[in-house]
Design a protein around this motif. Structure first.
Motif, short mmCIF file in Angstrom:
data_model
loop_
_atom_site.label_atom_id
_atom_site.label_comp_id
_atom_site.label_asym_id
_atom_site.label_seq_id
_atom_site.Cartn_x
_atom_site.Cartn_y
_atom_site.Cartn_z
N GLN A 18 0.83 -1.20 0.00
CA GLN A 18 0.00 0.00 0.00
C GLN A 18 0.87 1.26 0.00
O GLN A 18 1.10 1.87 1.05
N PRO A 19 1.39 1.63 -1.16
CA PRO A 19 2.17 2.88 -1.23
C PRO A 19 1.30 4.05 -0.79
O PRO A 19 0.12 4.13 -1.15
N ASP A 20 1.88 4.95 -0.02
CA ASP A 20 1.04 5.93 0.66
C ASP A 20 1.51 7.37 0.55
O ASP A 20 1.14 8.22 1.36
N LEU A 21 2.33 7.68 -0.45
CA LEU A 21 2.67 9.08 -0.65
C LEU A 21 1.51 9.80 -1.34
O LEU A 21 0.91 9.27 -2.27
N ARG A 22 1.20 11.00 -0.88
CA ARG A 22 0.12 11.80 -1.45
C ARG A 22 0.69 12.96 -2.24
O ARG A 22 1.66 13.59 -1.81
N VAL A 23 0.08 13.25 -3.40
CA VAL A 23 0.39 14.46 -4.15
C VAL A 23 -0.93 15.20 -4.34
O VAL A 23 -1.89 14.65 -4.89
N CYS A 24 -0.98 16.44 -3.86
CA CYS A 24 -2.21 17.23 -3.88
C CYS A 24 -2.02 18.46 -4.77
O CYS A 24 -0.89 18.90 -5.01
N ASN A 25 -3.12 19.04 -5.23
CA ASN A 25 -3.01 20.20 -6.11
C ASN A 25 -3.03 21.52 -5.35
O ASN A 25 -2.97 22.59 -5.94
N THR A 26 -3.10 21.44 -4.03
CA THR A 26 -3.05 22.63 -3.18
C THR A 26 -2.68 22.21 -1.77
O THR A 26 -2.93 21.06 -1.36
N ALA A 27 -2.07 23.12 -1.04
CA ALA A 27 -1.74 22.85 0.35
C ALA A 27 -2.92 23.12 1.27
O ALA A 27 -2.85 22.80 2.47
N ALA A 28 -4.00 23.67 0.74
CA ALA A 28 -5.17 23.98 1.57
C ALA A 28 -5.73 22.70 2.17
O ALA A 28 -5.90 21.68 1.49
N ASN A 29 -5.98 22.76 3.46
CA ASN A 29 -6.64 21.67 4.20
C ASN A 29 -5.80 20.41 4.33
O ASN A 29 -6.34 19.33 4.63
N ILE A 30 -4.50 20.50 4.10
CA ILE A 30 -3.64 19.35 4.39
C ILE A 30 -3.59 19.15 5.91
O ILE A 30 -3.36 20.09 6.66
N ALA A 31 -3.81 17.91 6.33
CA ALA A 31 -3.77 17.62 7.76
C ALA A 31 -3.50 16.14 7.96
O ALA A 31 -3.94 15.31 7.16
N ALA A 32 -2.76 15.82 9.02
CA ALA A 32 -2.52 14.43 9.41
C ALA A 32 -2.01 13.58 8.25
O ALA A 32 -2.51 12.51 7.98
#
Length: 254
Positions: free
Chosen positions: A169-183
């Protein structure tokens, strides 16, 4: 007999000279901006090419070694870096030889192991650099639910695959904004991927300067988590981020 004075001044007035100087300055300024912009575009394209080659090097390494390399820490001279101890003990001294426990000294906040992968160009300490001369960064999934970490332990993926592939279960996240990043996560609506095996990125032209904008801060050294941001380029975000899909990795290894 008197004759009219027909002589005229052939010089420029101060006003005329000032206007000429302003025009020249504007022309030089415009040329400088144009050259700088062209140079940045060329550097961006070269860096994107470098990142793609690094992804290919990671796939080749995995196919040959049955694992992904650990990131290189600041004192490693571009070599992948392991902990002395396996979890749950403290990491211990950093080691530059492969460890059976597969525990990297730093999974999320370190550099491309250029010496291990045989990559260039590098700086004088052996770290891969982008077209601006900044060190390229690299993170790899530690698949926290499984020990030893299957993506970096010798034959770790093969062992887990044979027992239960769903445990990979690879678990790195890539998001399109830093808004609301948590935990160590971000909202599903903002996720470009929630299962990257590895993330490789350049911190862009301003990479040597600590950022102030939230999107770049998410990729900066102080964040030290599994969440990264790949946003639309803007004056406040010039990072270049790519990631490795587990499906591409498994296909190449098979």
């Amino acid at each position: 007999m008197t004759f009219p004075n027909t002589s005229k001044s052939s010089g420029f007035t101060l006003t005329e000279l000032a206007i000429v100087l302003v025009i020249v300055a504007l022309l030089i300024g415009g040329l400088t901006v144009s050259l700088s912009a062209s140079r940045d575009i060329a550097n961006e394209k070269e860096t994107q090419k470098q990142l793609a080659l690094i992804n290919e090097a990671l796939l080749g390494f995995a196919a040959g070694q049955s694992r992904l390399p650990c990131p290189a820490t600041a004192g490693s001279n571009g070599r992948e870096t392991f902990c002395t101890n396996a979890l749950p003990a403290a990491c211990g001294a950093e080691l530059y030889t492969v460890q059976p426990h597969g525990r990297c000294a730093d999974f999320f906040n370190a550099f491309v192991p250029a010496a291990t992968l045989g990559l260039s160009p590098t700086d004088d300490q052996g770290f891969a650099i982008d077209a601006w001369g900044n060190r390229l960064r690299y993170a790899v999934s530690n698949n926290a639910a499984v020990l030893p970490p299957p993506f970096t332990a010798p034959s770790g993926m093969k062992t887990v695959w044979a027992i239960d592939p769903t445990q990979l279960q690879p678990d790195l996240r890539v998001c399109n904004t830093a808004a609301n990043i948590a935990a160590n996560d971000c909202p599903a609506a903002n996720q470009l991927t929630n299962s990257a095996v590895a993330v490789v990125f350049s911190t862009g032209r301003n990479g040597s300067i600590a950022p102030t904008a939230a999107n770049e801060l998410a990729n900066w050294t102080t964040s030290n988590d599994r969440v990264f941001v790949s946003a639309t380029p803007s004056p406040s975000f010039d990072d270049i981020v790519i990631w490795l899909s587990p499906n591409i990795l498994y296909n190449r290894m098979i």
